[in-house]
Scaffold this active site. Structure first.
Site, PDB file in Angstrom:
ATOM      1  N   ASP A  10      39.601  37.026  40.135  1.00  0.00           N
ATOM      2  CA  ASP A  10      39.099  38.383  40.301  1.00  0.00           C
ATOM      3  C   ASP A  10      39.982  39.023  41.383  1.00  0.00           C
ATOM      4  OD1 ASP A  10      37.259  40.618  40.404  1.00  0.00           O
ATOM      5  OD2 ASP A  10      36.453  39.731  42.252  1.00  0.00           O
ATOM      6  N   LEU A  11      39.929  40.340  41.498  1.00  0.00           N
ATOM      7  CA  LEU A  11      40.770  41.015  42.499  1.00  0.00           C
ATOM      8  C   LEU A  11      39.971  41.456  43.742  1.00  0.00           C
ATOM      9  CD1 LEU A  11      43.351  42.537  43.465  1.00  0.00           C
ATOM     10  CD2 LEU A  11      42.644  44.432  41.997  1.00  0.00           C
ATOM     11  N   ASP A  12      39.083  42.450  43.521  1.00  0.00           N
ATOM     12  CA  ASP A  12      38.367  43.058  44.651  1.00  0.00           C
ATOM     13  C   ASP A  12      37.480  42.026  45.355  1.00  0.00           C
ATOM     14  OD1 ASP A  12      39.344  45.707  44.039  1.00  0.00           O
ATOM     15  OD2 ASP A  12      37.904  45.791  42.396  1.00  0.00           O
ATOM     16  N   THR A  18      39.338  45.161  49.049  1.00  0.00           N
ATOM     17  CA  THR A  18      38.988  46.427  48.386  1.00  0.00           C
ATOM     18  C   THR A  18      37.496  46.520  48.048  1.00  0.00           C
ATOM     19  OG1 THR A  18      40.017  45.320  46.520  1.00  0.00           O
ATOM     20  CG2 THR A  18      41.159  47.257  47.392  1.00  0.00           C
ATOM     21  N   LYS A  46      28.772  44.325  43.059  1.00  0.00           N
ATOM     22  CA  LYS A  46      30.089  43.687  43.081  1.00  0.00           C
ATOM     23  C   LYS A  46      30.414  43.170  41.686  1.00  0.00           C
ATOM     24  CE  LYS A  46      30.448  42.276  47.913  1.00  0.00           C
ATOM     25  NZ  LYS A  46      30.395  41.134  48.834  1.00  0.00           N
ATOM     26  N   ARG A  50      32.446  50.728  36.799  1.00  0.00           N
ATOM     27  CA  ARG A  50      32.158  52.023  37.436  1.00  0.00           C
ATOM     28  C   ARG A  50      30.904  52.692  36.862  1.00  0.00           C
ATOM     29  NH1 ARG A  50      37.243  55.805  37.243  1.00  0.00           N
ATOM     30  NH2 ARG A  50      38.215  53.805  37.725  1.00  0.00           N
ATOM     31  N   SER A 115      40.026  41.430  36.515  1.00  0.00           N
ATOM     32  CA  SER A 115      39.277  42.376  37.347  1.00  0.00           C
ATOM     33  C   SER A 115      38.541  43.368  36.463  1.00  0.00           C
ATOM     34  CB  SER A 115      40.246  43.133  38.261  1.00  0.00           C
ATOM     35  OG  SER A 115      39.566  44.169  38.928  1.00  0.00           O
ATOM     36  N   ALA A 116      37.363  43.807  36.949  1.00  0.00           N
ATOM     37  CA  ALA A 116      36.601  44.841  36.227  1.00  0.00           C
ATOM     38  C   ALA A 116      37.131  46.228  36.555  1.00  0.00           C
ATOM     39  CB  ALA A 116      35.130  44.753  36.623  1.00  0.00           C
ATOM     40  N   SER A 117      38.091  46.285  37.477  1.00  0.00           N
ATOM     41  CA  SER A 117      38.550  47.591  37.964  1.00  0.00           C
ATOM     42  C   SER A 117      39.674  48.183  37.125  1.00  0.00           C
ATOM     43  CB  SER A 117      39.024  47.449  39.409  1.00  0.00           C
ATOM     44  OG  SER A 117      39.643  48.649  39.819  1.00  0.00           O
ATOM     45  N   ASN A 119      41.512  50.274  38.314  1.00  0.00           N
ATOM     46  CA  ASN A 119      42.570  50.504  39.307  1.00  0.00           C
ATOM     47  C   ASN A 119      43.312  49.217  39.667  1.00  0.00           C
ATOM     48  OD1 ASN A 119      42.032  53.391  39.962  1.00  0.00           O
ATOM     49  ND2 ASN A 119      40.047  52.583  40.593  1.00  0.00           N
ATOM     50  N   LYS A 146      31.556  42.491  33.125  1.00  0.00           N
ATOM     51  CA  LYS A 146      30.849  41.412  33.827  1.00  0.00           C
ATOM     52  C   LYS A 146      29.398  41.832  34.055  1.00  0.00           C
ATOM     53  CE  LYS A 146      35.132  40.389  36.348  1.00  0.00           C
ATOM     54  NZ  LYS A 146      35.854  40.408  37.650  1.00  0.00           N
ATOM     55  N   GLU A 170      35.836  33.994  41.870  1.00  0.00           N
ATOM     56  CA  GLU A 170      35.060  35.241  42.002  1.00  0.00           C
ATOM     57  C   GLU A 170      34.308  35.337  43.324  1.00  0.00           C
ATOM     58  OE1 GLU A 170      33.973  38.013  40.861  1.00  0.00           O
ATOM     59  OE2 GLU A 170      34.820  38.193  38.852  1.00  0.00           O
ATOM     60  N   ASP A 171      34.120  36.559  43.802  1.00  0.00           N
ATOM     61  CA  ASP A 171      33.288  36.769  45.001  1.00  0.00           C
ATOM     62  C   ASP A 171      31.933  37.371  44.638  1.00  0.00           C
ATOM     63  OD1 ASP A 171      34.424  39.283  44.258  1.00  0.00           O
ATOM     64  OD2 ASP A 171      33.732  40.084  46.181  1.00  0.00           O
TER      65      ASP A 171
HETATM   66  C1  BG6 Z   1      35.121  45.547  40.481  1.00  0.00           C
HETATM   67  C2  BG6 Z   1      34.446  45.826  41.806  1.00  0.00           C
HETATM   68  O1  BG6 Z   1      36.214  44.695  40.685  1.00  0.00           O
HETATM   69  O2  BG6 Z   1      35.592  46.763  39.884  1.00  0.00           O
HETATM   70  C3  BG6 Z   1      33.362  46.887  41.645  1.00  0.00           C
HETATM   71  O3  BG6 Z   1      33.888  44.622  42.289  1.00  0.00           O
HETATM   72  C4  BG6 Z   1      33.948  48.132  40.981  1.00  0.00           C
HETATM   73  O4  BG6 Z   1      32.831  47.191  42.918  1.00  0.00           O
HETATM   74  C5  BG6 Z   1      34.579  47.729  39.652  1.00  0.00           C
HETATM   75  O5  BG6 Z   1      32.939  49.113  40.770  1.00  0.00           O
HETATM   76  C6  BG6 Z   1      35.175  48.920  38.891  1.00  0.00           C
HETATM   77  O6  BG6 Z   1      36.266  49.428  39.609  1.00  0.00           O
HETATM   78  P1  BG6 Z   1      36.987  50.798  39.269  1.00  0.00           P
HETATM   79  O7  BG6 Z   1      38.205  50.775  40.160  1.00  0.00           O
HETATM   80  O8  BG6 Z   1      37.364  50.772  37.808  1.00  0.00           O
HETATM   81  O9  BG6 Z   1      36.053  51.898  39.586  1.00  0.00           O
HETATM   82 MG    MG Z   2      35.164  40.964  43.224  1.00  0.00          MG
END
Ligand code: BG6
Ligand code: MG
Length: 222
Positions: A10-12, A18, A46, A50, A115-117, A119, A146, A170-171
């Protein structure tokens, strides 16, 4: 005997801090809506994507907003998050990450990112570690976020390895659930009292010990 083909991170909150920036940005949105949002709430968010994070906050405040307002709130949160990560650079990598990646590469273990992000690519480019991954998952292309296993399974597929030979790191509670649902060995980074589903927990990445992970993984597989 070596059974680990890949470690999928995982990233964040695992590779860099982050997770704290997501918390700050969500708290600002909640404050604006007069909804209390503390670290306990944040723990539940976590790893959560989004849209579902905003749904959680709105539900907590018993608030219903129009689709347009929902989209505006998502944009506002992300704009603030992007401002917060603007300064991210290689010095923001958590201690132990580069060392861990070196050990994995020496052991011929592939490295993936789940990562779920949306970004994630931007953040790992800012951290200067993009080239170290054998496969980077795309949060936007999986059907279920997730705690569903989709992103971890898509990365295993991209790495051309069987999930049963993968270790996920994962955290987040939702992230550890995703790893277990993908039938992978789960390493938690954080508090073992919180990450109860994890097979093994280290307080931080600087304590991540691949030999210990491999031993525990082997024992769990027998
Ligand atoms: C996850 C984070 O990695 O990404 C969450 O743990 C975050 O807190 C999710 O909401 C989505 O990220 P993003 O950057 O697409 O808004
Ligand atoms: Mg995380």
């Amino acid at each position: 005997m070596m059974i680990t083909s890949a470690v999928i991170f995982d990233l964040d909150g695992v590779l860099t801090d982050t997770a704290e920036f997501h918390f700050i940005a969500w708290q600002a949105i909640a404050n604006k809506l007069d909804i209390t949002f503390d670290r306990e709430d944040n723990e539940k968010l976590k790893g959560v994507d989004r849209e579902n994070s905003l749904k959680y906050i709105l539900a907590k405040g018993n608030l219903v907003v129009s689709t347009t307002e929902f989209e505006l709130l998502l944009k506002e949160k992300n704009d603030q998050y992007l401002t917060l990560i603007d300064e991210v650079n290689p010095s923001h990598l958590f201690d132990g990450v580069l060392n861990c990646f070196t050990v994995l590469k020496k052991s011929n273990v592939k490295i993936g990112l789940a990562s779920a992000s949306k970004n994630a690519s931007l953040v790992i480019t800012k951290l200067g570690i993009e080239h170290l991954f054998d496969f980077i998952g795309d949060a936007a292309s999986v059907a279920n976020s997730k705690p569903a296993p989709d992103i971890f399974l898509s990365v295993a597929h991209g790495l051309k390895v069987s999930p049963k030979n993968c270790i996920g790191v994962e955290d987040a509670v939702a992230g550890v659930s995703a790893i277990k649902s993908a039938n992978m060995f789960a390493v938690g980074i954080g508090d073992s009292k919180v990450l109860t589903q994890a097979d093994l927990v280290f307080p931080s990445m600087s304590e991540f010990d691949f030999k210990r992970v491999e031993t525990a993984f082997l024992l769990s597989a027998t």
